[in-house]
Design a protein around this motif. Structure first.
Motif, PDB file in Angstrom:
ATOM      1  N   GLY A 116      12.007  18.601   4.032  1.00  0.00           N
ATOM      2  CA  GLY A 116      11.013  18.599   5.101  1.00  0.00           C
ATOM      3  C   GLY A 116      10.300  19.904   5.322  1.00  0.00           C
ATOM      4  N   GLY A 117      10.684  20.967   4.586  1.00  0.00           N
ATOM      5  CA  GLY A 117      10.075  22.269   4.800  1.00  0.00           C
ATOM      6  C   GLY A 117      10.525  22.929   6.080  1.00  0.00           C
ATOM      7  N   HIS A 118      11.773  22.697   6.485  1.00  0.00           N
ATOM      8  CA  HIS A 118      12.277  23.190   7.758  1.00  0.00           C
ATOM      9  C   HIS A 118      12.903  24.575   7.606  1.00  0.00           C
ATOM     10  CE1 HIS A 118      11.622  19.167   9.305  1.00  0.00           C
ATOM     11  NE2 HIS A 118      12.400  18.671   8.358  1.00  0.00           N
ATOM     12  N   HIS A 119      12.912  25.321   8.723  1.00  0.00           N
ATOM     13  CA  HIS A 119      13.593  26.608   8.776  1.00  0.00           C
ATOM     14  C   HIS A 119      15.086  26.376   8.989  1.00  0.00           C
ATOM     15  CE1 HIS A 119       9.581  28.076   8.911  1.00  0.00           C
ATOM     16  NE2 HIS A 119       9.364  27.693  10.159  1.00  0.00           N
ATOM     17  N   LEU A 120      15.905  27.355   8.530  1.00  0.00           N
ATOM     18  CA  LEU A 120      17.346  27.142   8.456  1.00  0.00           C
ATOM     19  C   LEU A 120      18.087  28.402   8.878  1.00  0.00           C
ATOM     20  CD1 LEU A 120      19.797  25.382   7.426  1.00  0.00           C
ATOM     21  CD2 LEU A 120      19.349  26.350   5.162  1.00  0.00           C
ATOM     22  N   LEU A 121      19.145  28.216   9.673  1.00  0.00           N
ATOM     23  CA  LEU A 121      20.042  29.304  10.059  1.00  0.00           C
ATOM     24  C   LEU A 121      21.435  28.989   9.532  1.00  0.00           C
ATOM     25  CD1 LEU A 121      21.002  31.814  11.652  1.00  0.00           C
ATOM     26  CD2 LEU A 121      21.227  30.323  13.669  1.00  0.00           C
ATOM     27  N   ALA A 149      14.056  14.276  12.187  1.00  0.00           N
ATOM     28  CA  ALA A 149      14.374  12.844  12.117  1.00  0.00           C
ATOM     29  C   ALA A 149      13.510  12.142  11.070  1.00  0.00           C
ATOM     30  CB  ALA A 149      14.177  12.203  13.489  1.00  0.00           C
ATOM     31  N   TRP A 150      12.229  12.500  11.000  1.00  0.00           N
ATOM     32  CA  TRP A 150      11.375  11.903   9.973  1.00  0.00           C
ATOM     33  C   TRP A 150      11.844  12.303   8.575  1.00  0.00           C
ATOM     34  CZ3 TRP A 150       7.951   8.093  10.217  1.00  0.00           C
ATOM     35  CH2 TRP A 150       7.385   7.766  11.450  1.00  0.00           C
ATOM     36  N   THR A 151      12.308  13.542   8.428  1.00  0.00           N
ATOM     37  CA  THR A 151      12.814  13.982   7.122  1.00  0.00           C
ATOM     38  C   THR A 151      14.078  13.208   6.754  1.00  0.00           C
ATOM     39  OG1 THR A 151      11.906  16.191   7.425  1.00  0.00           O
ATOM     40  CG2 THR A 151      13.675  15.952   5.818  1.00  0.00           C
ATOM     41  N   LEU A 152      14.976  13.011   7.707  1.00  0.00           N
ATOM     42  CA  LEU A 152      16.194  12.245   7.435  1.00  0.00           C
ATOM     43  C   LEU A 152      15.859  10.806   7.076  1.00  0.00           C
ATOM     44  CD1 LEU A 152      18.453  13.620  10.323  1.00  0.00           C
ATOM     45  CD2 LEU A 152      18.612  14.149   7.883  1.00  0.00           C
ATOM     46  N   ALA A 153      14.849  10.238   7.731  1.00  0.00           N
ATOM     47  CA  ALA A 153      14.429   8.880   7.380  1.00  0.00           C
ATOM     48  C   ALA A 153      13.858   8.829   5.962  1.00  0.00           C
ATOM     49  CB  ALA A 153      13.387   8.384   8.382  1.00  0.00           C
ATOM     50  N   ASP A 154      13.112   9.852   5.562  1.00  0.00           N
ATOM     51  CA  ASP A 154      12.580   9.900   4.197  1.00  0.00           C
ATOM     52  C   ASP A 154      13.710   9.993   3.175  1.00  0.00           C
ATOM     53  OD1 ASP A 154       9.947   9.745   5.036  1.00  0.00           O
ATOM     54  OD2 ASP A 154       9.739  11.924   5.217  1.00  0.00           O
ATOM     55  N   LEU A 155      14.724  10.777   3.477  1.00  0.00           N
ATOM     56  CA  LEU A 155      15.861  10.877   2.554  1.00  0.00           C
ATOM     57  C   LEU A 155      16.645   9.580   2.480  1.00  0.00           C
ATOM     58  CD1 LEU A 155      17.124  14.469   3.455  1.00  0.00           C
ATOM     59  CD2 LEU A 155      16.217  13.736   1.240  1.00  0.00           C
ATOM     60  N   ASP A 156      16.678   8.848   3.588  1.00  0.00           N
ATOM     61  CA  ASP A 156      17.384   7.558   3.606  1.00  0.00           C
ATOM     62  C   ASP A 156      16.532   6.418   3.081  1.00  0.00           C
ATOM     63  OD1 ASP A 156      19.579   8.804   4.689  1.00  0.00           O
ATOM     64  OD2 ASP A 156      19.063   8.333   6.769  1.00  0.00           O
ATOM     65  N   GLY A 157      15.246   6.691   2.814  1.00  0.00           N
ATOM     66  CA  GLY A 157      14.362   5.626   2.349  1.00  0.00           C
ATOM     67  C   GLY A 157      13.911   4.689   3.438  1.00  0.00           C
ATOM     68  N   GLU A 158      14.007   5.091   4.699  1.00  0.00           N
ATOM     69  CA  GLU A 158      13.600   4.258   5.828  1.00  0.00           C
ATOM     70  C   GLU A 158      12.135   4.508   6.174  1.00  0.00           C
ATOM     71  OE1 GLU A 158      15.443   2.000   7.155  1.00  0.00           O
ATOM     72  OE2 GLU A 158      17.318   2.503   6.121  1.00  0.00           O
ATOM     73  N   PRO A 159      11.409   3.478   6.641  1.00  0.00           N
ATOM     74  CA  PRO A 159       9.990   3.668   6.963  1.00  0.00           C
ATOM     75  C   PRO A 159       9.768   4.531   8.194  1.00  0.00           C
ATOM     76  CG  PRO A 159      10.704   1.449   7.557  1.00  0.00           C
ATOM     77  CD  PRO A 159      11.825   2.062   6.789  1.00  0.00           C
ATOM     78  N   ARG A 160      10.722   4.562   9.136  1.00  0.00           N
ATOM     79  CA  ARG A 160      10.601   5.376  10.333  1.00  0.00           C
ATOM     80  C   ARG A 160      11.990   5.695  10.867  1.00  0.00           C
ATOM     81  NH1 ARG A 160       6.741   3.640  13.247  1.00  0.00           N
ATOM     82  NH2 ARG A 160       7.376   4.447  15.284  1.00  0.00           N
TER      83      ARG A 160
END
Length: 503
Positions: A210-215, A474-485
């Motif tokens: 998702g291009g997210h920042h990480l700690l 949440a949208w990134t997790l849905a993309d990884l799971d193959g879910e539409p939303r």
């Protein structure tokens, strides 16, 4: 009195602007006057050019020589104008014809013996020349590989001022750049080298997707730096436009490779914690130069031992993380550099940082004070927070076979493709770029999916910015799971990434 013209290019950030160089020969005492807001390095050009012309077998004009660089109100920085100044003087004396100077941009620094040295900013300078309608350019021969990246303009390389003079007289053909060869993908560290840490590996995958920042927090030696260095290997390769944009930044910075200048993979920049604000953000005297955050554009900026960085350095990142660019104002002008990167922070849980928490000798107040160097507004802009645990086993038998970067990258690319298709009509390429209002209005999730976010906002555990970042995760997790939303499970997992305690 004889007047001749030549053309060069000035740099304003990573944008170029064509400069007209006029040479006027007059009577009186022999001296050289340079006008047009030159900096100290450019004011020395009159001495370099005089020696280069004489040592190239050409006569230096008697009397006063006036050199004007237009537009006059634009500050001129650096030595890239030497070649254009020399050509204008030679044309004014009649040593060379002006036919080939028309429509030609000249870039290069002159040595005292006439050699033409490479300079920074060849790529953005040629892009500006092409945009302004110039069809030809002469650059240092050592810069031909970089010049070959720009199509639509005829480029030639000159090793010495004598060669330029012969070319202007149509007595010699200057070498053209060879077609750029496909850049070989550089080797990146493999994620399979990291022992254990399944939670951190999953956080790294989500960040890449998702291009997210990480700690990353945890005791020393558990793999925080190893994980950060493997993030570029999970990211998609740069597109052609992105490659030119990143390469232009590195060209201005002077950090390009001479053999393969085109940057095709996301850069990885890891400055030392003693870095100054000017070196991190950009700055310097005169026209500001790009900093570490701009060199990390379209890549990864890794701040190891982030609690050891100066507070002002860290706080200076806040606006950049939101806007994806940095604006630096100086007396001689304001410059904008691109700075859209993924930020990865690594920190120990306390100052003593033993391998096991049970061996910590820090008081609770000292632990809070140590991690308190990361301000709330900065942490609010970090999407994912992952705690790494001490290793319990190092053998493959105990930890199981680890996935390679290629395997994880396949899932990341699939998730990125789903996001790109979804946001394509809006111009966004990843979930991290989607504005919060669009997520809350046009792509609203059902109330049963966001009930946990509402509770977190109600009790003050989450800010409005944090809620928007949870939606992006949440949208990134849905993309990884193959879910539409996203559903309630993805929102809950996203909230857990935000609520994890670092200490």
């Amino acid at each position: 009195m004889p007047i001749a013209k030549a053309w060069s290019a000035a740099l304003l950030g990573i944008d170029g602007r064509i400069i007209e160089i006029e040479a006027d020969l007059g009577g009186g005492l022999s001296r050289v006057t340079l006008v047009g807001l030159p900096d100290a390095g450019l004011r020395e050009a009159k001495d370099r050019v005089r020696s280069a012309i004489r040592n190239s077998g050409q006569p230096w004009p008697d009397g006063k020589v006036t050199l004007g660089l237009s537009p006059a109100n634009l500050p001129k920085v650096g030595s890239a104008y030497d070649l254009g100044i020399a050509a204008a003087i030679l044309a004014a004396t009649g040593a060379v014809p002006t036919t080939r100077l028309l429509g030609t941009v000249l870039l290069g620094e002159l040595a005292l013996d006439g050699r033409i040295r490479a300079v920074r900013g060849i790529l953005p300078g040629l892009l500006a020349a092409r945009a302004a309608g110039y069809g030809r350019a002469v650059v240092p021969q050592d810069s031909l590989a970089e010049a070959a990246l720009v199509d639509g303009i005829d480029v030639a390389g000159a090793p010495h001022l004598r060669d330029l003079v012969a070319w202007l007289k149509s007595e010699l053909d200057l070498p053209a750049p060879s077609p750029p060869s496909p850049a070989a993908a550089p080797e990146t560290p493999d994620l399979a080298d990291v022992v254990g840490q399944p939670e951190a590996r999953w956080g790294l995958e989500v960040a890449a997707a998702g291009g997210h920042h990480l700690l990353l927090t945890g005791p020393p030696g558990v793999g925080k730096t190893m994980l950060a260095k493997r993030l570029p290997g999970l990211l998609p390769r740069l597109s052609s436009d992105e490659s030119l944009e990143v390469t232009a930044v590195h060209s201005v910075d002077g950090s390009l490779s001479k053999s393969s200048p085109l940057v095709t993979v996301p850069p990885f920049v890891a400055p030392h914690h003693s870095i100054s604000i000017a070196a991190l953000i950009g700055g310097g005297s005169g026209i500001a130069m790009p900093g570490a955050i701009s060199r990390a554009h379209r890549g990864v900026l890794f701040l190891d031992e982030v609690c050891e960085f100066g507070g002002q350095c860290l706080e200076s990142l806040r606006t950049v993380l939101e806007e994806g660019e940095v604006r630096i104002a100086r007396v001689k002008g304001a410059i904008t550099y691109p700075a859209r990167f993924q930020l990865v922070l690594a920190a120990n849980p306390c100052a003593c940082a033993p391998p096991k928490d049970a061996d910590c000798v820090c008081s609770p107040t000292a632990r809070r004070r140590y991690l308190g160097r990361l301000s709330g507004p900065l942490l609010d802009r970090v999407d994912l927070r992952v705690r790494l645990r001490p290793l319990s086993a190092i053998s493959a038998h105990d930890t199981g076979p680890a996935e390679s970067s290629e395997t994880v990258r396949g899932r990341v690319l699939q998730a990125r493709e789903r996001a790109a298709r979804r946001w394509s009509e809006h111009g966004w390429r990843s979930n991290s770029e989607v504005p919060g209002p669009a997520l809350r209005r046009k792509f609203t999730l059902p109330p049963d999916a966001t009930v946990l976010l509402d509770r977190a906002l109600d009790r003050g555990a989450l800010s409005g910015r944090g809620a928007d970042r949870c939606l992006r995760i949440a949208w990134t997790l849905a993309d990884l799971d193959g879910e539409p939303r996203p559903g309630a499970d993805q929102v809950s997992s996203a909230l857990a990434f935000r609520e994890r305690v670092a200490a």
